[in-house]
Design a protein around this motif. Structure first.
Motif, PDB file in Angstrom:
ATOM      1  N   SER A  79       0.826  -1.213   0.000  1.00 15.07           N
ATOM      2  CA  SER A  79       0.000   0.000   0.000  1.00 15.07           C
ATOM      3  C   SER A  79       0.858   1.259   0.000  1.00 15.07           C
ATOM      4  O   SER A  79       0.560   2.230  -0.712  1.00 15.07           O
ATOM      5  N   LEU A  83       0.814   4.117  -3.000  1.00 13.06           N
ATOM      6  CA  LEU A  83       0.383   5.502  -2.775  1.00 13.06           C
ATOM      7  C   LEU A  83       1.507   6.492  -3.061  1.00 13.06           C
ATOM      8  O   LEU A  83       1.262   7.560  -3.631  1.00 13.06           O
ATOM      9  N   TYR A  86       1.764   6.458  -6.975  1.00 10.20           N
ATOM     10  CA  TYR A  86       0.554   6.975  -7.614  1.00 10.20           C
ATOM     11  C   TYR A  86       0.399   8.477  -7.388  1.00 10.20           C
ATOM     12  O   TYR A  86       0.114   9.227  -8.332  1.00 10.20           O
ATOM     13  N   LYS A 105      -8.321   5.060 -12.211  1.00 10.09           N
ATOM     14  CA  LYS A 105      -7.984   4.475 -10.923  1.00 10.09           C
ATOM     15  C   LYS A 105      -9.153   4.586  -9.946  1.00 10.09           C
ATOM     16  O   LYS A 105      -9.627   5.683  -9.689  1.00 10.09           O
ATOM     17  N   VAL A 107      -9.691   5.222  -6.947  1.00  9.75           N
ATOM     18  CA  VAL A 107      -9.122   5.786  -5.718  1.00  9.75           C
ATOM     19  C   VAL A 107     -10.033   6.930  -5.275  1.00  9.75           C
ATOM     20  O   VAL A 107     -10.348   7.825  -6.064  1.00  9.75           O
ATOM     21  N   ILE A 150      -7.528   8.393   2.035  1.00  9.21           N
ATOM     22  CA  ILE A 150      -7.716   7.768   0.729  1.00  9.21           C
ATOM     23  C   ILE A 150      -8.226   6.344   0.927  1.00  9.21           C
ATOM     24  O   ILE A 150      -7.735   5.613   1.793  1.00  9.21           O
ATOM     25  N   TYR A 152      -9.165   2.781  -1.428  1.00  9.53           N
ATOM     26  CA  TYR A 152      -9.012   2.179  -2.752  1.00  9.53           C
ATOM     27  C   TYR A 152      -9.109   0.660  -2.654  1.00  9.53           C
ATOM     28  O   TYR A 152      -8.929   0.075  -1.578  1.00  9.53           O
TER      29      TYR A 152
END
Length: 347
Positions: A79, A83, A86, A105, A107, A150, A152
């Motif tokens: 993760s 992150l 990204y 994405k 997200v 966030i 996802y």
């Protein structure tokens, strides 16, 4: 004399500059996306604090914003790497390219936006809350205030930055060059996935000295012996797997590798948990299915195998047939199918 010396000095300087330029551009990357990001970074004037990490082969395996400490337990690494990479990629791009990245994405930003990440550093408090195989929620706090949150899906194609074909090709490359190294052995009494038949229980002989494990491995206890062979990468054996890859584009690919190296790669490098079930038992062979599940990446590898008794009677020497289907996504599989008893809505 000075004129010749100056000419030689200038020529040597140019040669050194050319050599250093070639060396700088000869850097290798584990994925194409990382190479693209690095090329964009070199062209930009933005001064981001970047985390860059190399693997044991000297290849760049991670580039991203410095949002987390560099020393983290593995279960947090997928993760955190995703992150950091990204959010760097989103902030490096603009216009149509940026819109495409954001649209492709899944997200979600409960608090803040991609730009908020530029105000976060590795000293901020953070919390990662995951539903294994399915979702992750990550929050950053500073002085008691939530800066960014966030949510996802644990979709490994998104998290790795690779499409299916690149994932498969990278796996083949990594399996070919991996050599088994010491890793914590599985506990004797294991767990299961999907149903009790798919478990990782190990079967040991009575060990008088108690110093090392003595695994059951004989023809009289064929099912237990095969299970040990499939699950225990610390069991000494010289078995080889003739692996046929079920690839996305149906390209025929077949390689033969030492089985301990293969199993050790999935456990030690990808940190997958193996589960094995016997499908069919006949006098001349056992057919089984090995599942290698990664709860932090939301995927599973599936390997079907056919083991003949001669591998067991010859103390683990010989070659068996295997078929591998890689990176099966689990983030969109209902939790009850995986026997996950806890559920929490993260979004």
């Amino acid at each position: 004399m000075n004129r010749h010396f100056n000419f030689f000095y200038r020529l040597l300087t140019v040669m050194l500059l050319v050599t250093s330029s070639i060396t700088a551009h000869a850097e290798n990357y584990t994925t194409r996306r990382l190479q693209t990001i690095d090329q964009t970074l070199k062209l930009t004037k933005k001064n981001y604090h970047i985390h860059r990490r190399y693997n044991s082969y000297g290849e760049v395996e991670h580039i991203g914003l410095a949002l987390f400490p560099t020393s983290l337990p593995y279960e947090l690494r997928p993760s955190c790497d995703f992150l950091e990479r990204y959010l760097l990629e989103v902030n490096l791009t603009s216009g149509t390219e940026n819109a495409l990245i954001l649209a492709q994405k899944p997200v979600y930003y409960n608090v803040g936006s991609p730009r908020t990440a530029l105000n976060i550093d590795s000293l901020c408090d953070f919390n990662i809350n995951e539903i294994e195989y399915h979702k992750s929620r990550v929050t950053w706090n500073k002085n008691g205030k939530k800066l960014l949150e966030i949510v996802y899906d644990l979709d490994w194609r998104m998290m790795s930055g690779c499409d299916t074909r690149e994932l498969e090709q990278n796996l083949i490359r990594n399996l070919k060059r991996h050599k088994a190294s010491t890793f914590n052995p599985l506990p004797e009494s294991g767990t299961y996935i999907i149903g009790p038949a798919f478990n990782n229980n190990l079967y040991l002989e009575n060990n008088k000295d108690g110093n090392t494990r003595q695994y059951v491995f004989n023809k009289k206890q064929m099912p237990h012996s095969v299970a040990n062979l499939m699950l225990a990468d610390d069991m000494p054996n010289e078995a080889y797997a003739d692996i046929t890859f079920s690839l996305y584009d149906n390209t025929p690919t077949n390689i033969t590798l030492k089985w301990r190296d293969v199993l050790n790669y999935f456990r030690n490098v990808e940190h997958c948990t193996p589960f094995f079930a016997i499908k069919k038992k006949q006098d001349d062979n056992i057919e089984g299915l090995l599942l290698l599940a990664n709860k932090n990446g939301g995927y599973m590898h599936m390997i079907s195998v056919s083991i003949t008794p001669d591998i067991i009677t010859d103390n683990g020497k010989g070659t068996f047939k295997a078929r591998l289907t890689a990176y099966i996504p689990l983030h969109n599989v209902k939790q009850e199918y995986l026997n996950l008893t806890e559920y929490e809505t993260l979004r």
